[in-house]
Design a protein around this motif. Sequence first.
Motif, PDB file in Angstrom:
ATOM      1  N   PHE A  75       0.842  -1.289  -0.001  1.00  0.00           N
ATOM      2  CA  PHE A  75      -0.009   0.106   0.055  1.00  0.00           C
ATOM      3  C   PHE A  75       0.876   1.318  -0.098  1.00  0.00           C
ATOM      4  O   PHE A  75       0.754   2.419  -0.660  1.00  0.00           O
ATOM      5  CB  PHE A  75      -0.766  -0.011   1.358  1.00  0.00           C
ATOM      6  N   ALA A  76       1.947   1.292   0.964  1.00  0.00           N
ATOM      7  CA  ALA A  76       2.797   2.299   0.955  1.00  0.00           C
ATOM      8  C   ALA A  76       3.478   2.738  -0.467  1.00  0.00           C
ATOM      9  O   ALA A  76       3.591   3.913  -0.931  1.00  0.00           O
ATOM     10  CB  ALA A  76       3.784   2.448   2.085  1.00  0.00           C
ATOM     11  N   LEU A  77       4.018   1.433  -0.993  1.00  0.00           N
ATOM     12  CA  LEU A  77       4.573   1.733  -2.183  1.00  0.00           C
ATOM     13  C   LEU A  77       3.711   2.312  -3.467  1.00  0.00           C
ATOM     14  O   LEU A  77       4.177   3.089  -4.240  1.00  0.00           O
ATOM     15  CB  LEU A  77       5.270   0.361  -2.739  1.00  0.00           C
ATOM     16  N   LEU A  78       2.535   1.818  -3.396  1.00  0.00           N
ATOM     17  CA  LEU A  78       1.643   2.464  -4.430  1.00  0.00           C
ATOM     18  C   LEU A  78       1.057   3.731  -4.203  1.00  0.00           C
ATOM     19  O   LEU A  78       1.258   4.565  -5.043  1.00  0.00           O
ATOM     20  CB  LEU A  78       0.167   1.333  -4.268  1.00  0.00           C
ATOM     21  N   LYS A  79       0.898   4.033  -2.747  1.00  0.00           N
ATOM     22  CA  LYS A  79       0.407   5.453  -2.476  1.00  0.00           C
ATOM     23  C   LYS A  79       1.717   6.378  -3.123  1.00  0.00           C
ATOM     24  O   LYS A  79       1.451   7.644  -3.354  1.00  0.00           O
ATOM     25  CB  LYS A  79       0.341   5.623  -1.076  1.00  0.00           C
ATOM     26  N   LYS A  80       2.863   6.163  -2.835  1.00  0.00           N
ATOM     27  CA  LYS A  80       4.031   7.024  -3.225  1.00  0.00           C
ATOM     28  C   LYS A  80       3.999   7.270  -4.635  1.00  0.00           C
ATOM     29  O   LYS A  80       4.340   8.294  -5.122  1.00  0.00           O
ATOM     30  CB  LYS A  80       5.468   6.066  -2.772  1.00  0.00           C
ATOM     31  N   LYS A  81       3.340   6.351  -5.437  1.00  0.00           N
ATOM     32  CA  LYS A  81       3.538   6.316  -6.925  1.00  0.00           C
ATOM     33  C   LYS A  81       2.304   7.198  -7.258  1.00  0.00           C
ATOM     34  O   LYS A  81       2.348   8.454  -7.951  1.00  0.00           O
ATOM     35  CB  LYS A  81       3.412   5.086  -7.499  1.00  0.00           C
ATOM     36  N   LYS A  82       0.954   6.866  -6.821  1.00  0.00           N
ATOM     37  CA  LYS A  82      -0.182   7.468  -7.236  1.00  0.00           C
ATOM     38  C   LYS A  82      -1.230   7.018  -6.300  1.00  0.00           C
ATOM     39  O   LYS A  82      -1.251   5.908  -5.956  1.00  0.00           O
ATOM     40  CB  LYS A  82      -0.828   6.982  -8.742  1.00  0.00           C
ATOM     41  N   SER A  83      -2.020   8.072  -5.653  1.00  0.00           N
ATOM     42  CA  SER A  83      -2.717   7.708  -4.396  1.00  0.00           C
ATOM     43  C   SER A  83      -3.962   7.088  -4.787  1.00  0.00           C
ATOM     44  O   SER A  83      -4.687   6.151  -4.027  1.00  0.00           O
ATOM     45  CB  SER A  83      -3.198   9.064  -3.735  1.00  0.00           C
ATOM     46  N   TYR A  84      -4.451   7.172  -6.167  1.00  0.00           N
ATOM     47  CA  TYR A  84      -5.690   6.465  -6.358  1.00  0.00           C
ATOM     48  C   TYR A  84      -5.473   5.003  -6.870  1.00  0.00           C
ATOM     49  O   TYR A  84      -6.136   4.250  -6.665  1.00  0.00           O
ATOM     50  CB  TYR A  84      -6.499   7.089  -7.583  1.00  0.00           C
ATOM     51  N   PHE A  85      -4.319   4.619  -7.167  1.00  0.00           N
ATOM     52  CA  PHE A  85      -3.661   3.086  -7.163  1.00  0.00           C
ATOM     53  C   PHE A  85      -4.182   2.520  -5.633  1.00  0.00           C
ATOM     54  O   PHE A  85      -4.563   1.579  -5.555  1.00  0.00           O
ATOM     55  CB  PHE A  85      -2.208   2.858  -7.450  1.00  0.00           C
ATOM     56  N   ALA A  86      -3.493   3.342  -4.916  1.00  0.00           N
ATOM     57  CA  ALA A  86      -3.608   2.837  -3.119  1.00  0.00           C
ATOM     58  C   ALA A  86      -4.895   2.635  -2.866  1.00  0.00           C
ATOM     59  O   ALA A  86      -5.068   1.951  -2.110  1.00  0.00           O
ATOM     60  CB  ALA A  86      -2.653   3.821  -2.519  1.00  0.00           C
ATOM     61  N   SER A  87      -5.936   3.703  -3.338  1.00  0.00           N
ATOM     62  CA  SER A  87      -7.171   3.611  -3.040  1.00  0.00           C
ATOM     63  C   SER A  87      -7.943   2.277  -3.194  1.00  0.00           C
ATOM     64  O   SER A  87      -8.495   1.826  -2.620  1.00  0.00           O
ATOM     65  CB  SER A  87      -7.967   4.709  -3.750  1.00  0.00           C
ATOM     66  N   LYS A  88      -7.769   1.958  -4.666  1.00  0.00           N
ATOM     67  CA  LYS A  88      -8.220   0.769  -5.204  1.00  0.00           C
ATOM     68  C   LYS A  88      -7.924  -0.425  -4.553  1.00  0.00           C
ATOM     69  O   LYS A  88      -8.642  -1.400  -4.176  1.00  0.00           O
ATOM     70  CB  LYS A  88      -8.030   0.583  -6.818  1.00  0.00           C
ATOM     71  N   TYR A  89      -6.410  -0.434  -4.160  1.00  0.00           N
ATOM     72  CA  TYR A  89      -5.886  -1.463  -3.373  1.00  0.00           C
ATOM     73  C   TYR A  89      -6.287  -1.660  -1.982  1.00  0.00           C
ATOM     74  O   TYR A  89      -6.507  -2.772  -1.772  1.00  0.00           O
ATOM     75  CB  TYR A  89      -4.207  -1.287  -3.380  1.00  0.00           C
ATOM     76  N   LYS A  90      -6.719  -0.762  -1.409  1.00  0.00           N
ATOM     77  CA  LYS A  90      -7.401  -0.556  -0.180  1.00  0.00           C
ATOM     78  C   LYS A  90      -8.752  -0.876  -0.064  1.00  0.00           C
ATOM     79  O   LYS A  90      -9.409  -0.730   1.047  1.00  0.00           O
ATOM     80  CB  LYS A  90      -7.033   0.436   0.701  1.00  0.00           C
ATOM     81  N   LEU A  91      -9.507  -1.359  -1.153  1.00  0.00           N
ATOM     82  CA  LEU A  91     -10.968  -1.590  -1.206  1.00  0.00           C
ATOM     83  C   LEU A  91     -11.439  -2.528  -0.206  1.00  0.00           C
ATOM     84  O   LEU A  91     -12.202  -1.996   0.502  1.00  0.00           O
ATOM     85  CB  LEU A  91     -11.309  -1.888  -2.560  1.00  0.00           C
ATOM     86  N   LYS A  92     -10.975  -3.545   0.118  1.00  0.00           N
ATOM     87  CA  LYS A  92     -11.431  -4.407   1.027  1.00  0.00           C
ATOM     88  C   LYS A  92     -11.436  -3.812   2.621  1.00  0.00           C
ATOM     89  O   LYS A  92     -12.405  -4.007   3.113  1.00  0.00           O
ATOM     90  CB  LYS A  92     -10.812  -5.789   1.007  1.00  0.00           C
ATOM     91  N   LYS A  93     -10.171  -3.412   2.674  1.00  0.00           N
ATOM     92  CA  LYS A  93     -10.101  -2.591   4.098  1.00  0.00           C
ATOM     93  C   LYS A  93     -11.137  -1.501   4.233  1.00  0.00           C
ATOM     94  O   LYS A  93     -11.556  -1.235   5.306  1.00  0.00           O
ATOM     95  CB  LYS A  93      -8.705  -2.075   4.326  1.00  0.00           C
ATOM     96  N   ALA A  94     -11.208  -0.592   3.210  1.00  0.00           N
ATOM     97  CA  ALA A  94     -12.199   0.597   3.054  1.00  0.00           C
ATOM     98  C   ALA A  94     -13.623   0.013   3.555  1.00  0.00           C
ATOM     99  O   ALA A  94     -14.249   0.809   4.119  1.00  0.00           O
ATOM    100  CB  ALA A  94     -12.132   1.082   1.768  1.00  0.00           C
TER     101      ALA A  94
END
Length: 278
Positions: free
Chosen positions: A61-80
């Motif tokens: 998640f941290a590595l995705l967020k560093k690149k683009k926040s909306y990638f991290a948003s989609k990745y955290k869907l289950k947790k969200a």
Amino acid sequence: MNPNIEITKSSGEKVKFSLEKLRASLKRSGADADLINQILDKVRDELYQGISTKEIYNRAFALLKKKKSYFASKYKLKKAIYELGPTGFPFENFIAAIFTYSGYKTDVGKILQGTCVSHEIDVVANKNGETTIVECKFHSEEGRNCNVKVPLYIAARFKDVKQHWDSKPHKTQLVAGYVVTNTRFTQDALHYGNCVGLKLLSWDHPKEDGLKDKIDRLGLYPITVSTLLTNREKQFLLSRDVVLCRDLIGDAFYLDHLGVSETRKERILNEIKQLCNS
């Protein structure tokens, strides 16, 4: 990498680490092959025997967020979706939205009369002269699956409502009962649901048409996926029935109520628009 590395799931169960499962979840975030391979390399280097799925998730998640926040948003869907709790009511609104965007007219928290007693139904959905009743089983903690007691209970309620419904004149026909959960069903729950004709929708069931697939296909991300909103801001928005990211685009004035600066407001809305359009 040691091919026999075991990881610890949130339920406490130990399973072999699967690089392909991690690749698939990163792919769903919208990240390209190069970024996925970079993240896989970094995560693989940091694996150790018994590492928790939470630690692996946090690193990716941290590595995705560093690149683009909306990638991290989609990745955290289950947790969200877990963050929609603890009452479960925002989850009911969220499920109603999925049915609405699939062409249904929906009501949340409607009382329907059964032959024996009346029942408060989480979501009542109507489409093409047919009515579907939907019961939502929300878990705010990871690792808790829906066991057979849940479809047993819902099947009994559906039967009671249907008997009464069929005995009276209605504009629509009551055709289906749904059980929806944000986690997974046990095998017994799946067998029983299928046996009695209940429709079951969980995080990954039915295959390729589970909750995660419907959300991605319809672009219906809950507001809790945002990596830029604070927990306090998310709870404020949920309390105002702003459950979907796309709702915030139309109701951006809520960010003014929260005292969000213009610069930050622009970043938040930009993240959400990218997410809804991805």
